[in-house]
Design an enzyme around this catalytic site. Structure first.
Site, PDB file in Angstrom:
ATOM      1  N   ALA A  39      34.905  55.523  42.752  1.00 14.46           N
ATOM      2  CA  ALA A  39      33.385  55.926  42.980  1.00 14.46           C
ATOM      3  C   ALA A  39      33.699  56.994  43.916  1.00 14.46           C
ATOM      4  O   ALA A  39      33.936  56.957  45.005  1.00 14.46           O
ATOM      5  CB  ALA A  39      33.101  54.295  43.876  1.00 14.46           C
ATOM      6  N   GLY A  67      38.079  53.154  40.603  1.00 11.88           N
ATOM      7  CA  GLY A  67      37.565  53.511  39.689  1.00 11.88           C
ATOM      8  C   GLY A  67      37.381  54.660  38.886  1.00 11.88           C
ATOM      9  O   GLY A  67      37.842  54.414  37.037  1.00 11.88           O
ATOM     10  N   GLU A 105      41.359  49.095  46.252  1.00 17.52           N
ATOM     11  CA  GLU A 105      40.242  48.130  46.747  1.00 17.52           C
ATOM     12  C   GLU A 105      39.914  47.985  47.681  1.00 17.52           C
ATOM     13  O   GLU A 105      38.940  47.167  48.255  1.00 17.52           O
ATOM     14  CB  GLU A 105      38.881  47.674  45.378  1.00 17.52           C
ATOM     15  CG  GLU A 105      38.474  48.690  44.141  1.00 17.52           C
ATOM     16  CD  GLU A 105      39.503  49.537  43.649  1.00 17.52           C
ATOM     17  OE1 GLU A 105      38.643  50.575  42.545  1.00 17.52           O
ATOM     18  OE2 GLU A 105      40.426  49.482  43.627  1.00 17.52           O
ATOM     19  N   GLU A 154      40.329  53.191  36.207  1.00 21.01           N
ATOM     20  CA  GLU A 154      39.939  52.171  35.870  1.00 21.01           C
ATOM     21  C   GLU A 154      38.854  52.766  34.216  1.00 21.01           C
ATOM     22  O   GLU A 154      39.326  52.219  33.458  1.00 21.01           O
ATOM     23  CB  GLU A 154      38.378  51.637  36.176  1.00 21.01           C
ATOM     24  CG  GLU A 154      39.115  50.116  37.338  1.00 21.01           C
ATOM     25  CD  GLU A 154      38.036  49.444  37.816  1.00 21.01           C
ATOM     26  OE1 GLU A 154      37.811  47.941  38.157  1.00 21.01           O
ATOM     27  OE2 GLU A 154      37.407  50.240  38.543  1.00 21.01           O
TER      28      GLU A 154
END
Length: 692
Positions: A61, A102, A125, A105
């Site tokens: 992110a 992310g 995270e 991911e």
């Protein structure tokens, strides 16, 4: 453009371009989806490779969007991942540098993955009090196995891709030519016509998943009492064991939303952003950085040796000065012993130990400091001693050399006046042990040149320190505040508490060590010397006499085997001392104080709010530029619990109105004169505002 689009040999290459780590902000997310749609609409394109270049696939992110509306604007990261996963044309991730959070991911949503062996892989995270919120808890266990996924997600650990080469996560792990390998794989998959792989359709293989998860839950619960995220990670991973992938995603997203609102996650995110903000000093944007190729250190004692090791670790040569051969030999031997102990633990090789030691030039002559680009003195904390050292340095240091004092309390502006070049002088307050502690207070004098400050801030980063700029005052940020904390601890002893109760209450609050155990570790004689100086310079400031009485008994702490606590030879276990308890009680009686029962909540509030009030004064005076800098000092240098975000953030969490209300109640007590609220605190509380 946040995503560059090229075609090579029938393969569309989407290259993320959002420096420094290809954060997945809204512009990048839109660029990815638009580029995907473009490739899918082009009949000449047979497949798609997504890369971030050699530096980073994606760090996850975009932190610049945290707590902003852009973070939840469509396409969100789950939407982007679903788009790539649902592509009718094969998609291959080419991973170099890192794929974190992310970013990993996103790669997991693609059909295949090729990685450089040294690329860092992880879902960190949890370190922000969160869990992977875009399918990471569901896809990662399917790709790497249950045990590996649990260990990495719950801890936030990063590992090189090579360590996961045997799992289904990567089709290929290459040392170089990752994009070329990804293109070749993409062409091969496209030509085969085989159904495209989707990690979401894989099953998690484990002989006893329920038993393993029960074992993991027991261990995580014991280790994460103040952090809700690790157990929530397990909840989400456990949901991945079911057959319904979408149901698992819902569990993950619900847990993510819940954690996002917790005080712990807010505090961890505050700490994350604050540490980065501390390095951004207003007014230094255009300052040039002086070159520092070599460093001089004056003093080979505990501090000087530790400071030296920081530079050796970064490959920077150090000339180390002592005035006596015995002291110099002892200092060099201590540095070598520290490195050899690291080698025994497998942290260094024998060759690295020798390489570090070869960077030291020992000397007993100030003249040998003449070519150093920066010189740091780490001598006794007494102004006369500093004056003698800086007078010598001024005579031998080359023009443009940075002269720094490792003082913890003394006036850097006075020290600068001992030279003919005050613009080159500043304070570098390392924390002990200097080769271990992350915090470095960089003290900016009124004459310190911008390029000197900018250079030292950049150098701090190079040697692995978290640097915070402080203005000049007695004690700077950290020690000035800790003095008020310690004053209140002493007053609590007079009024009815004992050292073990105060320490127990503060450690239950989350402090790494209570004030009295901390004093015993640091040496109670250090505080005694400061109080003697204060008695001359600021006689209006009152202290409990209990700490002085302790020192008069010769109880300086662990180094003398006795302080606030008793210590057995060779054992650092703090044992309550009947002698100290009797001394405290006798002192209360002598002062005519009727001792009372003090509960733990009062102990915590008095000590923490003493920090907060002094922090507010420090902000008002401009000693610290922002409240978050104060929090960084306490999180990295004083053992304040990270999950509370630092003293100023904690006060914001409690509510400044409530902090001020408690302080006014304390002002009616026995030592009420210590509770004059800082005007800034009153102003913010009355306006319903906060420090951060």
């Amino acid at each position: 453009m946040p995503v560059n689009y090229d075609i090579r040999d029938g393969i569309a290459i989407l290259t993320l371009h959002n420096p420094p780590v290809n954060g997945l902000g809204i512009a990048t997310r839109r660029g990815l989806v638009e580029s995907l749609d473009r490739a899918c609409a082009d009949d000449a394109v047979k497949g798609i490779v997504v890369t971030g270049g050699a530096r980073a696939f994606s760090g996850g992110a975009d932190i610049r969007e945290f707590n902003k509306p852009e973070a939840s604007q469509e396409p969100t990261l789950p939407t982007v991942i679903e788009a790539f996963e649902g592509s009718a044309k094969p998609v291959v991730a080419a991973i170099e540098g890192m794929a974190l959070g992310g970013g990993l991911e996103l790669a997991l949503g693609m059909h295949h993955r090729v990685a450089a062996g040294n690329a860092q892989i992880g879902l960190p995270e949890v370190k922000l009090g969160l869990l992977p919120g875009a399918g990471g808890t569901q896809r990662f266990p399917r790709a790497v196995g249950l045990e590996t996924a649990v260990n990495m997600i719950v801890s936030g650990t990063l590992v090189p891709a090579a360590k996961l080469a045997s799992t289904r996560l990567f089709d290929k792990v290459h040392e170089e030519g990752v994009v070329d390998a990804a293109i070749a794989l993409c062409q091969q998959v496209a030509a085969s016509g085989d159904p495209l792989q989707k990690v979401r359709e894989w099953t998690i293989e484990h002989p006893n998943p329920e038993g393993f998860m029960g074992f993991a839950r027991t261990g995580v619960a014991a280790a994460s009492a103040n952090y809700p995220a690790p157990l929530k990670c397990l909840d989400a991973i456990e949901a991945a064991l079911g057959k319904d992938f979408d149901a698992g995603l819902r569990v993950e997203r619900d847990a993510f939303a819940m954690l996002l609102g917790t005080d712990e996650s807010k505090a961890l995110r505050h700490a994350f952003f604050s540490e980065r903000a501390a390095g951004k000093v207003a007014g230094l944007e255009d300052a040039r950085i002086r070159e520092v190729k070599s460093v001089g250190v004056i003093g080979a004692g505990t501090m000087g040796g530790g400071i030296t090791m920081n530079f050796l670790n970064a490959g920077i040569p150090v000339t180390l000065l002592e005035l006596k051969q015995e002291a110099l030999d002892r200092g060099i031997a201590t540095i070598r012993r520290n490195y050899e102990n690291s080698a025994k633990k497998g942290k260094l090789s024998a060759e690295q130990v020798e390489a570090h030691m070869a960077l030291i030039t020992p000397t007993m002559s100030y003249g040998d400091m003449g070519q150093a680009d920066m010189i740091i003195e780490a001598v006794f904390e007494e102004m006369g001693v500093k004056q003698a050292v800086f007078g010598q340095l001024d005579a031998v240091a080359k023009p443009g050399a940075i002269l720094a004092s490792n003082t913890s309390t003394l006036d850097v502006d006075r020290i600068a006046q001992f030279t003919s070049r005050p613009q080159d002088v500043l304070g570098t307050h390392f924390f002990s042990p200097a080769n271990v502690m992350k915090l470095l207070e960089v003290v900016r004098g009124k004459a310190t040149a911008p390029d000197v400050l900018a250079t030292v801030m950049a150098l701090a980063k190079k040697i692995g320190k978290t640097a915070v700029v402080s203005g000049v005052c007695d004690g700077f940020i950290g020690n000035r505040m800790i003095e008020q904390y310690s004053r209140q601890a002493g007053f609590l002893l007079e009024e009815g508490a004992l050292p073990q109760q105060v320490d127990r209450a503060m450690e239950a609050f989350g402090m790494a060590m209570g004030p009295f155990r901390m004093g015993d570790l640091a040496g109670n004689d250090i505080g005694w010397a400061i109080r003697k100086r204060r008695a001359v310079e600021s006689p209006e400031i009152t202290y409990s006499r209990t700490a002085d009485l302790l020192c008069e008994m010769g109880r300086f702490g662990q180094k003398t085997g006795a302080g606030w606590y008793d210590y057995a030879p060779g054992d650092r276990t703090a044992r309550p001392s009947p002698v100290v308890d009797a001394m405290i009680e006798a002192y209360s009686a002598e002062q005519g104080i009727t001792r009372r029962r003090i509960d733990d909540q009062e102990i915590v509030e008095r000590l923490v709010y003493a920090l907060v009030n002094e922090g507010a004064l420090i902000l008002e005076e401009g000693i610290a530029a922002k409240a978050s800098d104060i929090d960084v000092v306490y999180l990295t240098g004083y053992g304040f619990p990270v999950w509370r975000g630092g003293p100023m953030f904690h006060a914001d969490t409690v509510g400044l109105y409530n902090v001020l209300r408690s302080m006014r109640r304390f002002a009616n007590g026995l030592h009420g004169d210590a509770w004059e609220p800082a005007p800034l605190l009153v102003e913010l509380a009355d306006a319903g505002r906060s420090f951060n």
